[in-house]
Write a protein that holds these residues in place. Sequence first.
Motif, PDB file in Angstrom:
ATOM      1  N   ALA A  51      33.815  13.262 -44.393  1.00  0.00           N
ATOM      2  CA  ALA A  51      33.969  12.169 -43.601  1.00  0.00           C
ATOM      3  C   ALA A  51      32.921  10.965 -43.692  1.00  0.00           C
ATOM      4  N   VAL A  52      31.831  11.245 -43.214  1.00  0.00           N
ATOM      5  CA  VAL A  52      30.670  10.488 -43.113  1.00  0.00           C
ATOM      6  C   VAL A  52      30.382   9.732 -44.533  1.00  0.00           C
ATOM      7  N   ALA A 122      36.112  30.598 -33.556  1.00  0.00           N
ATOM      8  CA  ALA A 122      36.202  29.703 -34.699  1.00  0.00           C
ATOM      9  C   ALA A 122      36.492  28.268 -34.672  1.00  0.00           C
ATOM     10  N   ALA A 123      37.087  27.867 -33.604  1.00  0.00           N
ATOM     11  CA  ALA A 123      37.411  26.504 -33.215  1.00  0.00           C
ATOM     12  C   ALA A 123      36.030  25.708 -32.718  1.00  0.00           C
ATOM     13  N   ARG A 124      35.250  26.628 -31.948  1.00  0.00           N
ATOM     14  CA  ARG A 124      33.952  25.877 -31.612  1.00  0.00           C
ATOM     15  C   ARG A 124      32.887  26.301 -32.624  1.00  0.00           C
ATOM     16  N   SER A 125      33.003  26.996 -33.468  1.00  0.00           N
ATOM     17  CA  SER A 125      32.126  26.855 -34.745  1.00  0.00           C
ATOM     18  C   SER A 125      32.268  25.850 -35.573  1.00  0.00           C
ATOM     19  N   ALA A 126      33.529  25.275 -35.686  1.00  0.00           N
ATOM     20  CA  ALA A 126      33.825  24.291 -36.569  1.00  0.00           C
ATOM     21  C   ALA A 126      33.327  22.701 -35.738  1.00  0.00           C
ATOM     22  N   GLY A 127      33.640  23.084 -34.573  1.00  0.00           N
ATOM     23  CA  GLY A 127      33.095  22.007 -33.555  1.00  0.00           C
ATOM     24  C   GLY A 127      31.718  21.517 -33.773  1.00  0.00           C
ATOM     25  N   ALA A 134      27.011  14.863 -37.322  1.00  0.00           N
ATOM     26  CA  ALA A 134      27.361  13.531 -36.861  1.00  0.00           C
ATOM     27  C   ALA A 134      26.335  13.051 -35.852  1.00  0.00           C
ATOM     28  N   THR A 135      25.420  14.205 -35.123  1.00  0.00           N
ATOM     29  CA  THR A 135      24.530  13.499 -33.938  1.00  0.00           C
ATOM     30  C   THR A 135      23.277  13.933 -34.514  1.00  0.00           C
ATOM     31  N   ASN A 136      22.859  14.725 -35.451  1.00  0.00           N
ATOM     32  CA  ASN A 136      21.365  15.018 -35.698  1.00  0.00           C
ATOM     33  C   ASN A 136      20.959  14.254 -36.831  1.00  0.00           C
ATOM     34  N   PRO A 137      19.963  13.274 -36.355  1.00  0.00           N
ATOM     35  CA  PRO A 137      19.644  12.350 -37.415  1.00  0.00           C
ATOM     36  C   PRO A 137      18.904  12.887 -38.753  1.00  0.00           C
ATOM     37  N   LYS A 138      18.556  14.122 -38.590  1.00  0.00           N
ATOM     38  CA  LYS A 138      18.052  14.600 -39.771  1.00  0.00           C
ATOM     39  C   LYS A 138      19.053  15.136 -40.877  1.00  0.00           C
ATOM     40  N   ASN A 139      20.493  15.121 -40.000  1.00  0.00           N
ATOM     41  CA  ASN A 139      21.373  15.469 -41.343  1.00  0.00           C
ATOM     42  C   ASN A 139      22.044  14.002 -41.640  1.00  0.00           C
ATOM     43  N   LEU A 140      22.401  13.525 -40.346  1.00  0.00           N
ATOM     44  CA  LEU A 140      23.126  12.157 -40.372  1.00  0.00           C
ATOM     45  C   LEU A 140      22.518  11.134 -41.349  1.00  0.00           C
TER      46      LEU A 140
END
Length: 228
Positions: A51-52, A122-127, A134-140
Amino acid sequence: MGEAVGSMLASAVGIAISPLTLIAVILMLATPRGRANGLAFTAGWLGALAAVVAVVVAAGCELGAGGGLSSDGRMATWSSWLTLALGVLFVLLALRQWRGRPRAGHVTPPPGWMRLTDRLTAARSAGLAVVLVATNPKNLGPAVGGAASIAASTASGGGKAVAAVLMVLIGSLCALLPLGVHLLGGDRSGRILGEWKAWTAAHNAAITTTVMAVLGADYVGDALIGLT
């Protein structure tokens, strides 16, 4: 297409070398719901990263009016300034990571969420995967930078789409590789993943500092070339 792939490759590898993500997946896979949670986390990571990348590539193509280069053949101005800003951010993150590294004889405690992986559904793992993208600048940061470089390339629409898909796949290796070992490694998978986790946890600061410093230098250099 080659230009688009080459321009995003360093960013994609920078995302893939994500120690915390790798450790999170390995910890999930060791729980009773490991397979379901691991699959959900990986799906969430792939979806969020895709998505990003898709949003940034689409926006970048609009800014570039269908062409990533300026009239004199240099990188578009918007892309150069974005690359410079991200490069400075990565250098600052590298300095922060290095200054906060654990001293000899001390161990940095893991993030609170990492101690709760055995309670995840499973839902929380995906979240959790979505949050890490989306929130970690080292990934985003590398995701935005790599996608912007794809948009700023002179590749065709199809070439940019292929480069975007490759970027998502390469950037997701931190989740895909441990999941693959768990699903296909048989009885040896636990030992292999345990060794990966131990090594990655021990060298987390050094790995992250090096990746951010290298990306920062690469981004700043590319931006200065485009702006001068």
